[in-house]
Enzyme design. Structure first.
Site, PDB file in Angstrom:
ATOM      1  N   ASN A  13      64.664  21.963  28.414  1.00 14.64           N
ATOM      2  CA  ASN A  13      64.513  20.519  28.631  1.00 14.64           C
ATOM      3  C   ASN A  13      64.711  19.799  27.302  1.00 14.64           C
ATOM      4  OD1 ASN A  13      63.141  17.959  28.640  1.00 14.64           O
ATOM      5  ND2 ASN A  13      62.233  18.500  30.590  1.00 14.64           N
ATOM      6  N   HIS A  16      62.958  15.503  24.676  1.00 13.30           N
ATOM      7  CA  HIS A  16      62.300  15.022  23.457  1.00 13.30           C
ATOM      8  C   HIS A  16      63.220  14.955  22.245  1.00 13.30           C
ATOM      9  CE1 HIS A  16      58.829  14.243  25.679  1.00 13.30           C
ATOM     10  NE2 HIS A  16      58.740  15.500  26.107  1.00 13.30           N
ATOM     11  N   HIS A  49      65.133  14.591  32.227  1.00  3.76           N
ATOM     12  CA  HIS A  49      64.368  13.715  33.122  1.00  3.76           C
ATOM     13  C   HIS A  49      64.739  12.269  32.810  1.00  3.76           C
ATOM     14  CE1 HIS A  49      60.030  12.517  34.628  1.00  3.76           C
ATOM     15  NE2 HIS A  49      60.990  11.853  35.242  1.00  3.76           N
ATOM     16  N   ARG A  51      63.750   8.934  33.320  1.00  3.16           N
ATOM     17  CA  ARG A  51      62.572   8.212  33.814  1.00  3.16           C
ATOM     18  C   ARG A  51      62.941   6.777  34.157  1.00  3.16           C
ATOM     19  NH1 ARG A  51      57.493  11.023  32.476  1.00  3.16           N
ATOM     20  NH2 ARG A  51      56.529   9.163  33.294  1.00  3.16           N
ATOM     21  N   ARG A  55      62.424   5.989  28.810  1.00  7.53           N
ATOM     22  CA  ARG A  55      61.775   6.135  27.500  1.00  7.53           C
ATOM     23  C   ARG A  55      62.416   7.223  26.650  1.00  7.53           C
ATOM     24  NH1 ARG A  55      55.985   8.648  29.312  1.00  7.53           N
ATOM     25  NH2 ARG A  55      56.002   6.783  30.599  1.00  7.53           N
ATOM     26  N   GLU A  76      65.943  15.887  36.563  1.00  5.35           N
ATOM     27  CA  GLU A  76      64.580  15.543  37.009  1.00  5.35           C
ATOM     28  C   GLU A  76      64.501  14.060  37.271  1.00  5.35           C
ATOM     29  OE1 GLU A  76      61.132  16.400  34.671  1.00  5.35           O
ATOM     30  OE2 GLU A  76      61.792  18.441  34.380  1.00  5.35           O
ATOM     31  N   THR A 107      54.726  14.063  32.770  1.00  7.86           N
ATOM     32  CA  THR A 107      54.445  14.259  34.195  1.00  7.86           C
ATOM     33  C   THR A 107      53.068  14.892  34.339  1.00  7.86           C
ATOM     34  OG1 THR A 107      56.792  14.772  34.347  1.00  7.86           O
ATOM     35  CG2 THR A 107      55.486  15.103  36.329  1.00  7.86           C
ATOM     36  N   GLU A 157      59.106  24.133  41.939  1.00  5.33           N
ATOM     37  CA  GLU A 157      58.752  24.398  40.548  1.00  5.33           C
ATOM     38  C   GLU A 157      57.246  24.222  40.445  1.00  5.33           C
ATOM     39  OE1 GLU A 157      61.132  22.826  37.348  1.00  5.33           O
ATOM     40  OE2 GLU A 157      59.402  22.749  36.018  1.00  5.33           O
ATOM     41  N   HIS A 200      56.294  23.301  32.530  1.00  6.23           N
ATOM     42  CA  HIS A 200      55.397  22.332  31.914  1.00  6.23           C
ATOM     43  C   HIS A 200      54.368  23.012  31.013  1.00  6.23           C
ATOM     44  CE1 HIS A 200      53.471  18.534  31.159  1.00  6.23           C
ATOM     45  NE2 HIS A 200      54.411  17.939  31.867  1.00  6.23           N
TER      46      HIS A 200
HETATM   47  N1  PXP Z   1      59.297  20.900  34.390  1.00  4.34           N
HETATM   48  C1  PXP Z   1      59.017  19.636  34.779  1.00  4.34           C
HETATM   49  C2  PXP Z   1      59.120  19.310  36.227  1.00  4.34           C
HETATM   50  C3  PXP Z   1      58.651  18.648  33.844  1.00  4.34           C
HETATM   51  O1  PXP Z   1      58.375  17.400  34.254  1.00  4.34           O
HETATM   52  C4  PXP Z   1      58.637  18.991  32.477  1.00  4.34           C
HETATM   53  C5  PXP Z   1      58.323  17.948  31.467  1.00  4.34           C
HETATM   54  O2  PXP Z   1      59.290  16.966  31.499  1.00  4.34           O
HETATM   55  C6  PXP Z   1      58.953  20.303  32.122  1.00  4.34           C
HETATM   56  C7  PXP Z   1      59.261  21.241  33.100  1.00  4.34           C
HETATM   57  C8  PXP Z   1      58.964  20.750  30.706  1.00  4.34           C
HETATM   58  O3  PXP Z   1      57.676  20.677  30.189  1.00  4.34           O
HETATM   59  P1  PXP Z   1      57.448  20.832  28.639  1.00  4.34           P
HETATM   60  O4  PXP Z   1      58.248  19.761  27.978  1.00  4.34           O
HETATM   61  O5  PXP Z   1      55.988  20.665  28.485  1.00  4.34           O
HETATM   62  O6  PXP Z   1      57.927  22.205  28.266  1.00  4.34           O
END
Ligand code: PXP
Length: 250
Positions: A13, A16, A49, A51, A55, A76, A107, A157, A200
């Protein structure tokens, strides 16, 4: 049903990277560049994602990812008309529906599927018709897994946040066993014919016990990897995660 014994996929992901970019309103660091590097480092897919408040990931990021990625994009999004229209325009490999609150930092909980089955069934139908694999991000809860299967989701998931938080707070004991819930719901989801993913909050410390569950086919990991990239670089950060996942699997 026999257990799936195949390779465990890593979805990276890159949200960030966009968070850092947006902190200065600059054009860098570029999340697509990070995604392409992640591909080379062994990511099996990229997750982003978009949003409602944009952001981190922007619409332009999704355009660029769709154009340049050679691995699947897991898009996402919240269950809104706006996001559905964007997904239908791009037709990414997978769409992961997440709950979204404007004021949350990330999330927070899983999607409430059981209490809005009809609404969600109608929402995901055009996405499935467009050829997207539909994933629902849910808590490790039997009612939610059953509802996901009933409405025809391809994937669940499982929200690993409660397990990861408890692990890091040193509260993961037998009386409060979030890991056990993940194990049970992975097996249950698989038995209903769902593909099971988890995501997550994973870190190097928390990933192995979940990677060891044979029913889990994909882990989606972002925040920790992007943070770790500051210290060791994105490629070594991802390679180490892959190594731990593979070690857990064997
Ligand atoms: N899976 C989903 C559905 C999420 O919303 C997120 C965070 O955006 C992640 C995985 C990844 O989580 P993390 O950034 O904490 O590794």
């Amino acid at each position: 049903m026999s257990k799936y014994l195949g390779k465990l996929r890593l979805g990276v992901n890159i949200d960030h990277v966009a968070t850092v970019r947006n902190a200065r309103g600059s054009a860098y660091p570029d999340p697509t560049r990070a995604a392409l590097l992640a591909e080379k480092a062994g990511a099996d897919g990229i997750t982003a994602h978009l949003r409602e408040d944009r952001r981190h990931i922007s619409d332009g990021d999704i355009d660029a990812l769709m154009e340049k990625l050679t691995v699947p994009l897991n898009f996402e999004m919240a269950a809104t008309d706006e996001m559905q229209a964007i997904a239908l325009r791009h037709k990414p490999h997978a769409v992961c529906i997440v709950p979204e609150k404007r004021e949350e930092l990330t999330t927070e909980g899983g999607l409430e599927v059981a209490r809005q089955e009809n609404k969600l069934a109608g929402f995901i139908a055009p996405l499935k018709d467009a050829g997207c694999r539909v994933s629902l991000f849910i808590a490790s809860d039997m009612a939610q897994v059953e509802a996901a299967a009933r409405i025809g989701a391809d994937i669940v998931e499982l929200h690993a946040g409660p397990y990861c938080d408890m692990f890091h707070e040193g509260e993961l004991d037998a009386s409060n066993n979030e890991l056990e819930k993940l194990r049970e719901m992975s097996a249950f989801g698989h038995s209903l014919g769902l593909e099971v993913h988890a995501g997550h909050g994973f870190t190097y410390e928390t990933v192995m016990p979940v990677a060891a569950f044979l029913e889990v086919m994909e882990l989606n990991i972002g925040h920790f990897l992007i943070g770790e990239a500051i210290f060791r670089g994105l490629t070594p950060a991802i390679k180490e995660m892959r190594r731990l996942m593979e070690e857990a699997r064997t």
